[in-house]
Scaffold this active site. Structure first.
Site, mmCIF file in Angstrom:
data_model
loop_
_atom_site.group_PDB
_atom_site.id
_atom_site.type_symbol
_atom_site.label_atom_id
_atom_site.label_comp_id
_atom_site.label_asym_id
_atom_site.label_seq_id
_atom_site.Cartn_x
_atom_site.Cartn_y
_atom_site.Cartn_z
ATOM 1 N N ASN A 230 -10.462 -2.896 -6.357
ATOM 2 C CA ASN A 230 -9.592 -1.983 -7.106
ATOM 3 C C ASN A 230 -10.105 -1.653 -8.511
ATOM 4 O OD1 ASN A 230 -6.529 -3.267 -5.590
ATOM 5 N ND2 ASN A 230 -7.726 -1.464 -5.044
ATOM 6 N N ASP B 39 0.838 -1.202 0.000
ATOM 7 C CA ASP B 39 0.000 0.000 0.000
ATOM 8 C C ASP B 39 0.875 1.254 0.000
ATOM 9 O OD1 ASP B 39 -2.309 1.456 -0.029
ATOM 10 O OD2 ASP B 39 -2.822 1.113 2.063
HETATM 11 C C1 FPP Z 1 -1.911 0.062 -3.366
HETATM 12 O O1 FPP Z 1 -1.422 1.361 -3.301
HETATM 13 C C2 FPP Z 1 -1.431 -0.562 -4.584
HETATM 14 C C3 FPP Z 1 -2.211 -1.137 -5.535
HETATM 15 C C4 FPP Z 1 -3.674 -1.241 -5.467
HETATM 16 C C5 FPP Z 1 -1.614 -1.670 -6.769
HETATM 17 C C6 FPP Z 1 -0.400 -2.491 -6.482
HETATM 18 C C7 FPP Z 1 0.174 -2.877 -7.741
HETATM 19 C C8 FPP Z 1 1.482 -2.923 -7.959
HETATM 20 C C9 FPP Z 1 2.523 -2.614 -6.958
HETATM 21 C C10 FPP Z 1 1.967 -3.399 -9.243
HETATM 22 C C11 FPP Z 1 2.206 -4.848 -9.035
HETATM 23 C C12 FPP Z 1 2.820 -5.397 -10.162
HETATM 24 C C13 FPP Z 1 3.087 -6.681 -10.267
HETATM 25 C C14 FPP Z 1 3.892 -7.051 -11.400
HETATM 26 C C15 FPP Z 1 2.618 -7.709 -9.314
HETATM 27 P P1 FPP Z 1 -2.422 2.574 -3.485
HETATM 28 O O2 FPP Z 1 -2.517 2.902 -4.922
HETATM 29 O O3 FPP Z 1 -3.731 2.233 -2.834
HETATM 30 O O4 FPP Z 1 -1.689 3.703 -2.718
HETATM 31 P P2 FPP Z 1 -2.358 4.892 -1.884
HETATM 32 O O5 FPP Z 1 -3.016 4.273 -0.689
HETATM 33 O O6 FPP Z 1 -1.189 5.740 -1.517
HETATM 34 O O7 FPP Z 1 -3.322 5.593 -2.790
#
Ligand code: FPP
Length: 227
Positions: A63, A15
């Site tokens: 998501n 996250d």
């Molecule tokens: C959460 O951070 C992250 C996600 C929902 C996406 C995670 C995806 C990746 C790291 C890419 C993964 C790639 C592979 C190849 C497995 P957020 O966007 O909710 O962050 P925030 O809370 O700061 O908004």
């Protein structure tokens, strides 16, 4: 660092990508790019320190509600990873995708299936939870058991029929990004997992912090309901 605690499985809730990008006045996709790099680095570090099972929460059933441009950017990162993993397959790491796959494109599904099959005999495991929901996972397992004619279901039945049946339950779950909740991740498997929460945003997570968390884990007494 050597793992002293016989840790078999670490699961990560990645996250904080969006906030990491915002701090740099960049679009959220920029954070996911770095998040995907960090995912590779952390997975390989876990194997280096002797942890054979590693799971990442990459995309939840919720998501999909994000802007289409962000969802597309994340799907592009998955596709890049699938192609890369197919080309430079680590002979020792089996990849499994946890989640409902029907929502993905046919091309992506067939790449996931190919990788799962090609690596199924490997000793180490990399589980990637995509379009994953922990409650749905349990409901799916129960429905599968009903459809097979079961009328009475045991804990063992559910353990053997959830998506991650191939993995032991996680010894520890690490969530970056400051929130202190599991967000529907590994609801069944986390019953006795040790939980760790850090304010560090996912792209900023360092190996030294993983070492520190493992050291804290070593100090916790796991009683599994006993005394
Ligand atoms: C959460 O951070 C992250 C996600 C929902 C996406 C995670 C995806 C990746 C790291 C890419 C993964 C790639 C592979 C190849 C497995 P957020 O966007 O909710 O962050 P925030 O809370 O700061 O908004």
């Amino acid at each position: 660092m050597e793992v002293q605690n016989d840790i078999k499985h670490i699961a990560f809730i990645m996250d904080g990508n969006g906030r990491w990008a915002k701090k740099r006045m960049m679009p959220r996709e920029y954070g996911h790019n770095f998040g995907a790099k960090k995912f590779r680095e952390v997975a390989s570090y876990c194997y280096d320190i002797g942890v054979p099972y590693v799971t990442f929460y990459a995309f939840s059933t919720e998501n999909w509600k994000r802007p289409v441009s962000e969802v597309n950017a994340i799907m592009k990162l998955f596709m890049e990873y699938l192609d890369e993993a197919q080309k430079s397959r680590d002979k020792d790491v089996g990849i499994a995708f946890l989640g409902e796959k029907m929502r993905f494109s046919e091309e992506m599904r067939s790449k996931m299936k190919f990788l799962e099959n090609a690596t199924s005999a490997c000793h180490k495991k990399l589980c990637i939870a995509i379009n994953y929901g922990g409650r749905a996972e349990i409901v799916d397992a129960v429905n599968k058991l009903f459809s097979e004619g079961k009328t009475e279901i045991t804990e063992e039945d559910i353990t053997n029929n959830i998506y991650s049946g191939i993995c032991p339950p996680p010894d520890m779950i690490i969530r970056t990004g400051g929130e202190m909740r599991l967000s529907n991740f590994l609801m069944w498997q986390s019953a006795y997992s040790e939980l760790f929460f850090t304010d560090t945003l996912w792209p900023d997570l360092r190996k030294s912090e993983i070492d520190d968390i493992i050291e804290q884990f070593g100090k916790r007494k796991r009683r599994f309901g006993g005394v």
